[in-house]
Design a protein around this motif. Structure first.
Motif: not given
Length: 468
Positions: A210-233
């Motif tokens: 069970l992942t806990k990268f954040t206590n909310g949603p992942l970043e939107t793709a337009i705002d992603a900075d690489g610190s969280q995995p993408t949906l493809a990853e």
């Protein structure tokens, strides 16, 4: 005689089992209907990247989305229909209209010996993923849903963390109580993974996750900075962890598409559709390696925003390529603008012009006939008016509505995204869901079953037949 009959029945069951795919991928674009798919497709073509992979699949079904009590469904009822094959009331997750538990295609797969992965770019207890494992009459019962998650026994839950607050008639639960939910998941054999690096280092023998990268949603793709995995990853690692002799069932949701639809944020919306398509490509590459054993299905749970491709200001033309000028979500822009307002209560429009230009690519000088990103007199006037409204609200310390689908009290970001949409030829009729049907596309083993005009419940019916 009895023994022979049992052998024959077992043979029939094995034959039916053999007809179904060993590997099933179900992708759900939350809030994604025809306009969202076609806007992103046109943008991709304009960029030179070609058509979306999800739109090039050989089988297509127009899919009705209504719930048991409304032509306009919410995500909980839609997910329950897609997952469990039964229409239910809005706000119900994994139960029928009378509150009785329903069991999803994911449970059927697990019972048949498949591994199961549930993936989302929003909180993993949100309405769409919950439809595959929860049994609650209130989609806001995030704490109860998190307990259902742990009790499901599924092998992988990846995406945003558990919701940090529970909003229902009982009020708000503190985050400390949600800490217990993670402890409960641990007691049920789940490893809690908190970083991208830790997640990407996982292997098939690392047990339930069970992942806990954040206590909310992942970043939107337009705002992603690489610190969280993408949906493809997430999907690629999910394949690695779930693959085995018995096969797997994977549901992967592009959840931020819906949130951008609620905000009528076209540029953010299409980039999350593109991010979903990148994840679909990962599954299609797997299908290429296992062509006789794999099924890939892409659908939406409903349409959000009443998006249309065509706006009076652009006549019969569309300019999707102009959306490339927007560099951040309206949400991120709002956060940055708020900081400027708070730092200087007497802020002038001149002070925010650089941020507006950076975020949306608007230009305040030039010839609009030669450069479409130059603001017209009316566009500039509407943005200035929104700025002045927000300045007064900040001075009065008016709180923003924090709900992703709530009516926003601050107007500057909203006005900028509307100007951007109109420059591109995109219209919006709502900030909520609509009753528009969605597209379901499929490729691989048994893909031909997803054709014609179907109900969203048919998706579950078809998939459950693979295992029962």
């Amino acid at each position: 005689m009895k023994k022979a009959l049992l052998v024959a029945l077992a043979a029939m069951a094995a034959s039916a089992f053999a007809e179904g795919p060993k590997y099933v991928f179900l992708f759900i674009g939350d809030g994604m209907s025809v306009p969202q798919r076609m806007t992103a497709d046109e943008f991709s073509v304009k960029k030179g990247d070609g058509h979306l992979a999800m739109n090039a699949m050989p089988f297509t079904a127009t899919t009705r989305t209504c719930s048991a009590d409304s032509l306009v469904t919410d995500s909980a009822a839609a997910a329950t229909a897609i997952a469990c094959g039964t229409k239910t009331k809005n706000h119900y997750s994994g139960v029928d209209s009378d509150g009785r538990p329903l069991y999803s295609s994911a449970f059927s797969a697990k019972k048949a010996g498949r591994k199961v992965g549930i993936i989302s770019t929003v909180t993993i207890t949100h309405a769409t993923p919950a439809g595959f494992y929860a049994h609650r009459t209130n989609r806001g019962d995030a704490y109860g849903i998190s307990l259902d998650l742990a009790d499901s026994g599924f092998d992988l839950f990846a995406g945003g963390g558990l919701d940090v607050t529970e909003k229902n008639s009982k009020g708000h639960k503190s985050y400390a109580e949600f800490g217990d939910a993670y402890e409960y998941a641990k007691s049920r054999g789940y490893r809690i993974v908190t970083t991208k690096d830790e997640f990407l280092s996982l292997g098939p023998g690392d047990g339930k996750v069970l992942t806990k990268f954040t206590n909310g949603p992942l970043e939107t793709a337009i705002d992603a900075d690489g610190s969280q995995p993408t949906l493809a990853e997430l999907v690629a690692k999910g394949i690695e962890m779930l693959d085995g002799e018995q096969g797997f069932f994977m549901m992967a949701e592009g959840g931020r598409i819906d949130w951008a639809g609620h905000g009528n944020d076209a540029a953010t919306n299409l980039r999350d559709v593109l991010a979903l398509d990148e994840a679909v490509k990962v599954a299609l590459a797997f299908l290429d390696r296992h062509p006789d054993e794999t099924l890939v299905v892409v659908t939406g749970d409903h349409e959000t925003g009443g998006m249309s491709m065509g706006f009076a200001g652009t006549g019969y033309a569309l300019y999707m390529d102009r959306l490339a000028n927007q560099t951040m979500s309206v949400g991120k822009f709002g956060t940055m603008a708020t900081k400027l307002f708070e730092e200087n209560p007497d802020i002038t429009f001149k002070d925010v012009k650089p941020l507006i230009g950076e975020a949306f690519g608007f230009k305040f000088e030039g010839d609009v006939k030669k450069d479409p990103m130059v603001l017209t007199k009316n566009e500039l006037s509407s943005i200035v008016e929104a700025f002045e409204h927000d300045r007064e609200f900040h001075r009065s310390k008016v709180e923003e509505d924090s709900a992703y689908d709530g009516a926003k009290r601050y107007l500057l970001g909203g006005e900028c995204r509307l100007v951007m949409s109109h420059k591109c030829g995109i219209g919006w009729s709502s900030s909520a869901h609509t009753a528009m049907p969605v597209l379901t596309t499929a490729k691989g083993r048994c893909a031909e079953r997803f054709s014609g005009f179907i109900e969203n419940t048919d998706i579950s019916r078809i998939m459950k037949a693979f295992y029962e």
